[in-house]
Design a protein around this motif. Structure first.
Motif, PDB file in Angstrom:
ATOM      1  N   ALA A   1      32.622  43.566  43.382  1.00 27.79           N
ATOM      2  CA  ALA A   1      32.466  42.124  44.056  1.00 27.79           C
ATOM      3  C   ALA A   1      33.862  41.733  44.121  1.00 27.79           C
ATOM      4  N   MET A   2      34.905  42.390  43.485  1.00 28.09           N
ATOM      5  CA  MET A   2      36.238  41.994  43.661  1.00 28.09           C
ATOM      6  C   MET A   2      36.757  42.237  45.254  1.00 28.09           C
ATOM      7  N   ILE A   3      36.322  43.506  45.289  1.00 25.63           N
ATOM      8  CA  ILE A   3      36.730  44.129  46.686  1.00 25.63           C
ATOM      9  C   ILE A   3      36.040  43.461  47.958  1.00 25.63           C
ATOM     10  N   LYS A   4      34.804  42.885  47.562  1.00 20.83           N
ATOM     11  CA  LYS A   4      33.953  42.393  48.637  1.00 20.83           C
ATOM     12  C   LYS A   4      34.485  40.953  48.750  1.00 20.83           C
ATOM     13  N   GLU A   5      35.110  40.235  47.763  1.00 23.99           N
ATOM     14  CA  GLU A   5      35.860  38.965  47.921  1.00 23.99           C
ATOM     15  C   GLU A   5      37.065  39.214  48.715  1.00 23.99           C
ATOM     16  N   LYS A   6      37.839  40.246  48.367  1.00 21.44           N
ATOM     17  CA  LYS A   6      39.042  40.612  49.076  1.00 21.44           C
ATOM     18  C   LYS A   6      38.854  40.700  50.588  1.00 21.44           C
ATOM     19  N   SER A   7      37.804  41.551  50.998  1.00 22.13           N
ATOM     20  CA  SER A   7      37.381  41.826  52.253  1.00 22.13           C
ATOM     21  C   SER A   7      36.988  40.561  52.886  1.00 22.13           C
ATOM     22  N   THR A   8      36.570  39.362  52.321  1.00 14.69           N
ATOM     23  CA  THR A   8      35.772  38.310  52.903  1.00 14.69           C
ATOM     24  C   THR A   8      36.749  37.038  52.809  1.00 14.69           C
ATOM     25  N   GLN A   9      38.003  37.313  52.372  1.00 18.92           N
ATOM     26  CA  GLN A   9      38.721  36.397  51.998  1.00 18.92           C
ATOM     27  C   GLN A   9      38.990  35.131  53.070  1.00 18.92           C
ATOM     28  N   PRO A  10      39.170  35.714  54.599  1.00 20.77           N
ATOM     29  CA  PRO A  10      39.240  34.709  55.425  1.00 20.77           C
ATOM     30  C   PRO A  10      38.182  33.459  55.641  1.00 20.77           C
TER      31      PRO A  10
ATOM     32  N   LYS B   1      44.528  33.133  42.446  1.00 30.25           N
ATOM     33  CA  LYS B   1      43.190  33.250  42.824  1.00 30.25           C
ATOM     34  C   LYS B   1      42.324  33.661  41.833  1.00 30.25           C
ATOM     35  N   GLN B   2      41.328  33.139  41.351  1.00 26.91           N
ATOM     36  CA  GLN B   2      40.468  33.590  40.462  1.00 26.91           C
ATOM     37  C   GLN B   2      39.787  35.018  40.679  1.00 26.91           C
ATOM     38  N   LEU B   3      39.673  35.739  39.656  1.00 26.20           N
ATOM     39  CA  LEU B   3      38.773  37.031  40.122  1.00 26.20           C
ATOM     40  C   LEU B   3      37.625  36.999  39.642  1.00 26.20           C
ATOM     41  N   PRO B   4      36.698  37.697  40.397  1.00 27.64           N
ATOM     42  CA  PRO B   4      35.246  37.906  39.783  1.00 27.64           C
ATOM     43  C   PRO B   4      35.077  37.966  38.120  1.00 27.64           C
ATOM     44  N   LYS B   5      34.066  37.479  37.679  1.00 28.45           N
ATOM     45  CA  LYS B   5      33.589  37.551  36.437  1.00 28.45           C
ATOM     46  C   LYS B   5      33.702  39.118  36.153  1.00 28.45           C
ATOM     47  N   GLY B   6      34.187  39.524  35.023  1.00 20.45           N
ATOM     48  CA  GLY B   6      34.248  40.734  34.462  1.00 20.45           C
ATOM     49  C   GLY B   6      35.444  41.678  34.742  1.00 20.45           C
ATOM     50  N   VAL B   7      36.043  41.210  35.664  1.00 22.52           N
ATOM     51  CA  VAL B   7      37.190  42.031  36.172  1.00 22.52           C
ATOM     52  C   VAL B   7      38.561  41.713  35.030  1.00 22.52           C
ATOM     53  N   VAL B   8      38.915  42.818  34.530  1.00 22.32           N
ATOM     54  CA  VAL B   8      39.788  42.698  33.645  1.00 22.32           C
ATOM     55  C   VAL B   8      41.254  43.267  33.976  1.00 22.32           C
ATOM     56  N   LEU B   9      42.519  42.493  33.844  1.00 21.07           N
ATOM     57  CA  LEU B   9      43.730  43.010  34.340  1.00 21.07           C
ATOM     58  C   LEU B   9      44.169  44.164  33.222  1.00 21.07           C
ATOM     59  N   GLY B  10      45.068  44.858  33.747  1.00 24.91           N
ATOM     60  CA  GLY B  10      45.589  45.635  33.117  1.00 24.91           C
ATOM     61  C   GLY B  10      47.164  45.135  32.382  1.00 24.91           C
ATOM     62  N   PRO B  11      47.629  45.916  31.964  1.00 25.82           N
ATOM     63  CA  PRO B  11      49.138  45.589  31.159  1.00 25.82           C
ATOM     64  C   PRO B  11      49.987  45.400  32.392  1.00 25.82           C
ATOM     65  N   ASP B  12      49.875  45.837  33.649  1.00 24.83           N
ATOM     66  CA  ASP B  12      51.016  45.644  34.734  1.00 24.83           C
ATOM     67  C   ASP B  12      50.384  44.409  35.445  1.00 24.83           C
ATOM     68  N   GLY B  13      49.342  43.810  35.093  1.00 23.83           N
ATOM     69  CA  GLY B  13      49.052  42.511  35.611  1.00 23.83           C
ATOM     70  C   GLY B  13      47.876  42.813  36.947  1.00 23.83           C
ATOM     71  N   LYS B  14      47.635  44.116  37.135  1.00 19.92           N
ATOM     72  CA  LYS B  14      46.722  44.377  38.121  1.00 19.92           C
ATOM     73  C   LYS B  14      45.343  44.636  37.409  1.00 19.92           C
ATOM     74  N   PRO B  15      44.305  44.682  38.317  1.00 24.26           N
ATOM     75  CA  PRO B  15      42.844  44.757  37.790  1.00 24.26           C
ATOM     76  C   PRO B  15      42.690  46.365  37.090  1.00 24.26           C
ATOM     77  N   CYS B  16      42.391  46.299  36.179  1.00 26.66           N
ATOM     78  CA  CYS B  16      41.908  47.636  35.424  1.00 26.66           C
ATOM     79  C   CYS B  16      40.705  48.299  35.502  1.00 26.66           C
ATOM     80  N   ARG B  17      40.878  49.362  36.108  1.00 25.00           N
ATOM     81  CA  ARG B  17      39.528  50.044  36.697  1.00 25.00           C
ATOM     82  C   ARG B  17      38.917  50.487  35.277  1.00 25.00           C
ATOM     83  N   SER B  18      39.634  51.165  34.591  1.00 25.09           N
ATOM     84  CA  SER B  18      38.942  51.510  33.320  1.00 25.09           C
ATOM     85  C   SER B  18      38.181  50.652  32.387  1.00 25.09           C
ATOM     86  N   CYS B  19      38.743  49.323  32.607  1.00 26.01           N
ATOM     87  CA  CYS B  19      38.245  48.123  31.751  1.00 26.01           C
ATOM     88  C   CYS B  19      37.148  47.509  32.612  1.00 26.01           C
ATOM     89  N   THR B  20      36.740  47.663  33.744  1.00 23.28           N
ATOM     90  CA  THR B  20      35.956  46.881  34.562  1.00 23.28           C
ATOM     91  C   THR B  20      34.827  47.647  35.047  1.00 23.28           C
TER      92      THR B  20
END
Lengths: 200, 200
Positions: B57-66, B31-50
């Protein structure tokens, strides 16, 4: 949650000059500085070691020198509401807040399984930080705290984050502030709070 | 004067995942992440990089996935006015501002005549900082900049402060921000402006 600056206690601030003396260029008579003004190694007031409130009190005294203003009774200072003007050198409190933001974030992105090299470099970084932090009285205290059986614990993210939280709490306690619950450091600095308020 | 964050450009933010993909736990479809969301070395979104805007925007998309929300067209984001809530993990911009505050202050209190050891330790600190900065894409860029003939100049305060100013400007330029006049770094970070507004 309390604000958690890495800044100087009144005792620390007094360290630099006991009593804090300043030579008045006109009459060469030592002149007492307002409470909280810390001198730097060069003998001049250290901005990074001093709150904006104390700094302003010092400036005010300088500008009113010809008048009969008591220099031993500085004005009552409400340090909590004062902020340095934008685009000006940070005071000790702003510097502290900024620095804790960096340091805790470093623990938040620290690996869960760091390599030997990463652990060694992290220890080295904290040691150098303890020498180079711009508020020298704060740095002195930080180094002393580390020596008192508080060497950095860097074996994994949870350990390092908890150690940093304890370092911060050591300062909080000195400042008479509430200690932070270190069980929740990841919520504060990594994941956001479980109630989801950091995602809104 | 421009704000001067040590943060990621859109290009840097895109670095971590080109295209930024995330596995959806339910159907295992990337699933494509919103623009500007950077992943960390663990493959998860990196908060310190975003930025906080992209994170939301990412959280909003998650909550509106259905719902049938387009994930390839994130909402227009006004990054300048958004701030992370208090007591929440800093976003890449807050982390950047905080870190520049510490780094410039370090140059402001750097000795005018540093010892050999002080110079060596300062170089070492900057090198370790370049490895450990929590926004890994920013750290990558900082190390690359240092390697391009921009090794830390630490022979005295003026040199070190000017070098740091240039480091900051390299980021400003990448972000499309105005460069700061490095002739005035001491006014900004050490003495306050000559017009006296920092003392009021």
């Amino acid at each position: 949650m309390p604000a958690q600056p890495l800044d100087a206690t009144p005792e620390q601030r007094a360290k630099a000059g006991e009593p804090p003396l300043q030579h008045d260029g006109q009459d060469q008579k030592p002149k007492q500085l307002p409470k909280g003004v810390v001198l730097g190694p060069d003998g001049k007031p250290c901005r990074s070691c001093t709150s904006v409130a104390s700094w302003r009190a010092m400036i005010k005294e300088k500008s009113t020198q010809p008048k009969t203003v008591s220099t031993t009774q500085p004005p009552a200072i409400a340090t909590t509401s004062l902020q340095p003007p934008k685009d000006c050198p940070p005071d000790v409190d702003e510097l502290g807040r900024s620095t804790w933001t960096l340091l805790h974030s470093m623990t938040a992105t620290y690996p869960e399984k760091p390599s030997f090299t990463q652990q060694s470099e992290t220890r080295q970084f904290m040691s150098l930080f303890g020498k180079m932090y711009p508020c020298w009285v704060c740095a002195d205290d930080f180094r002393a705290w580390m020596k008192e059986g508080n060497e950095p614990r860097v074996s994994n993210r949870e350990e390092f984050g908890r150690w940093m939280c304890e370092a911060h709490n050591a300062v909080n306690v000195k400042l008479g502030k509430e200690a932070f619950d270190c069980n929740r450091w990841q919520e504060r600095w990594r994941t956001g709070w479980k109630d989801g308020r950091c995602d809104q």
